[in-house]
Enzyme design. Structure first.
Site, PDB file in Angstrom:
ATOM      1  N   ARG A 149       0.836  -1.209   0.000  1.00  0.00           N
ATOM      2  CA  ARG A 149       0.000   0.000   0.000  1.00  0.00           C
ATOM      3  C   ARG A 149       0.873   1.263   0.000  1.00  0.00           C
ATOM      4  O   ARG A 149       0.572   2.254   0.666  1.00  0.00           O
ATOM      5  CB  ARG A 149      -0.939   0.033   1.216  1.00  0.00           C
ATOM      6  CG  ARG A 149      -1.813  -1.175   1.363  1.00  0.00           C
ATOM      7  CD  ARG A 149      -2.813  -1.337   0.233  1.00  0.00           C
ATOM      8  NE  ARG A 149      -3.627  -2.518   0.469  1.00  0.00           N
ATOM      9  CZ  ARG A 149      -3.309  -3.746   0.058  1.00  0.00           C
ATOM     10  NH1 ARG A 149      -2.196  -3.937  -0.645  1.00  0.00           N
ATOM     11  NH2 ARG A 149      -4.085  -4.782   0.317  1.00  0.00           N
ATOM     12  N   SER A 224     -11.152  -0.860   3.713  1.00  0.00           N
ATOM     13  CA  SER A 224     -10.219  -1.226   4.782  1.00  0.00           C
ATOM     14  C   SER A 224      -9.547   0.033   5.322  1.00  0.00           C
ATOM     15  O   SER A 224      -8.856   0.731   4.584  1.00  0.00           O
ATOM     16  CB  SER A 224      -9.165  -2.197   4.262  1.00  0.00           C
ATOM     17  OG  SER A 224      -9.765  -3.398   3.838  1.00  0.00           O
ATOM     18  N   GLU A 320      -4.608   2.961   6.642  1.00  0.00           N
ATOM     19  CA  GLU A 320      -4.364   2.908   5.203  1.00  0.00           C
ATOM     20  C   GLU A 320      -4.964   4.138   4.537  1.00  0.00           C
ATOM     21  O   GLU A 320      -4.506   4.588   3.489  1.00  0.00           O
ATOM     22  CB  GLU A 320      -5.000   1.630   4.643  1.00  0.00           C
ATOM     23  CG  GLU A 320      -4.871   1.431   3.160  1.00  0.00           C
ATOM     24  CD  GLU A 320      -5.505   0.132   2.701  1.00  0.00           C
ATOM     25  OE1 GLU A 320      -6.022   0.098   1.572  1.00  0.00           O
ATOM     26  OE2 GLU A 320      -5.505  -0.847   3.473  1.00  0.00           O
TER      27      GLU A 320
END
Length: 324
Positions: A149, A224, A320
């Site tokens: 990520r 998420s 995230e």
């Protein structure tokens, strides 16, 4: 900016600018003055206050086929639309990334991933315009330095480029599929599918995601919220001795990945709320806006959960989502 963030946070910006071509991106890049914020579809964004500056968004569309199973996509294309287009045109490799919200440009910044796949393995080049000069730039996958990520666009290249196109390299071989991650295999078995087509695999991934993730059009969320932490082998073995049923994913001889959602669930947060912010009752990794929540309320929930995880597991989990 209510319509430009999937959390549904009601905030405003001073100026909103879109570019629909490389030439417009160059014009915007040459004129842009700080402060500014570069956004995609707002599906990985948490806004905590009004933004007293310019918000910039790409609307460049188009999917162009190139040689050797390559496609060149406008940065304003919706990512899942690209996956659907690929499957429909006999180009494979993106099926596990089905239904991930967001746009093509953001995929190259975030290195989106799911079910054992990451978009970095498909990206060949990223085309961008340098802010200030308007210079056209083309970056290879290696130059972007992709990680979990992560990319240079989130660090030293942050706010330095307007992404215009991304070139992906797919495969013409439908049989090269990843079906062993998460519950994909069990769902295929339940449906009596041993060797799925790309369309079948895509549908399974879509159905799994729909079953456990809330629709942002109904319940504000950014998918998420936390990254899954990667811990040392020593830390992993210590936790495994205490939690023998703990799910985990092998990274290398020295590291293991532990699902953040499992830890959040163990701390009793699944389905709970803190004011108007809450944790989704089917997927603890997802924080939700239960109606009228401010960005700061969601940040407070985030930090409370992080504190509980640190106290119980000795692990610091990180968002995230990009918090502004």
């Amino acid at each position: 900016m209510f319509a430009h963030n999937t959390f549904g946070i009601d905030v405003k910006c001073r100026r909103f600018v879109e570019y629909s071509s490389v030439e417009e991106a160059q014009e915007v890049a040459r004129q842009l003055q700080e402060p500014y914020l570069l956004i995609g579809a707002g599906s990985n964004l948490l806004l905590t206050q009004d933004f007293d500056g310019t918000v910039v968004h790409s609307t460049i569309k188009g999917i162009e086929t190139q040689q050797d199973s390559r496609i060149r996509c406008g940065s304003g294309e919706m990512w899942d639309g690209v996956v659907a287009w690929c499957v429909g045109h006999g180009l494979y490799g993106a099926e596990n990334l089905s239904l991930i919200p967001g746009e093509v440009g953001a995929s190259a910044v975030q290195n989106i991933g799911a079910y054992g796949a990451e978009v970095k393995d498909l990206i060949e080049t990223v085309e961008a315009v340098e802010i200030g000069s308007g210079k056209l730039c083309v970056f290879s996958r290696e130059e972007c330095q992709y990680g979990y990520r992560d990319s240079r666009f989130k660090h030293e290249w942050k706010n330095k480029y307007l992404i215009t196109h991304v070139v992906y390299r797919l495969s013409s071989d439908e049989s090269r599929q990843s079906t062993e991650y998460g519950n994909i295999r069990s769902e295929l078995d339940r449906r009596g599918i041993q060797t799925p087509t790309a369309a079948q695999l895509r549908q399974v991934v879509i159905d799994i995601r729909n079953a456990k993730l809330p629709d942002p059009k109904v319940t504000g969320n950014a998918g998420s919220f936390f990254m899954n932490p990667v811990v040392s082998r020593q830390k992993f073995e210590q936790l495994l001795a205490e939690y023998p049923d703990m799910p985990h994913y092998y990274i290398d001889a020295d590291h293991e990945k532990i699902p953040a959602g499992w830890m959040i669930d163990q701390c009793g947060w699944k389905g709970r709320s803190l004011g108007r912010a809450g944790v989704h009752d089917r997927q603890a990794l997802v924080l939700i806006n239960r109606g009228g929540a401010t960005g700061q309320e969601i940040v407070t929930l985030c930090e409370t959960i992080r504190k509980d995880i640190r106290e119980r597991f000795g692990i610091d989990i990180h968002p995230e989502v990009n918090i502004i």
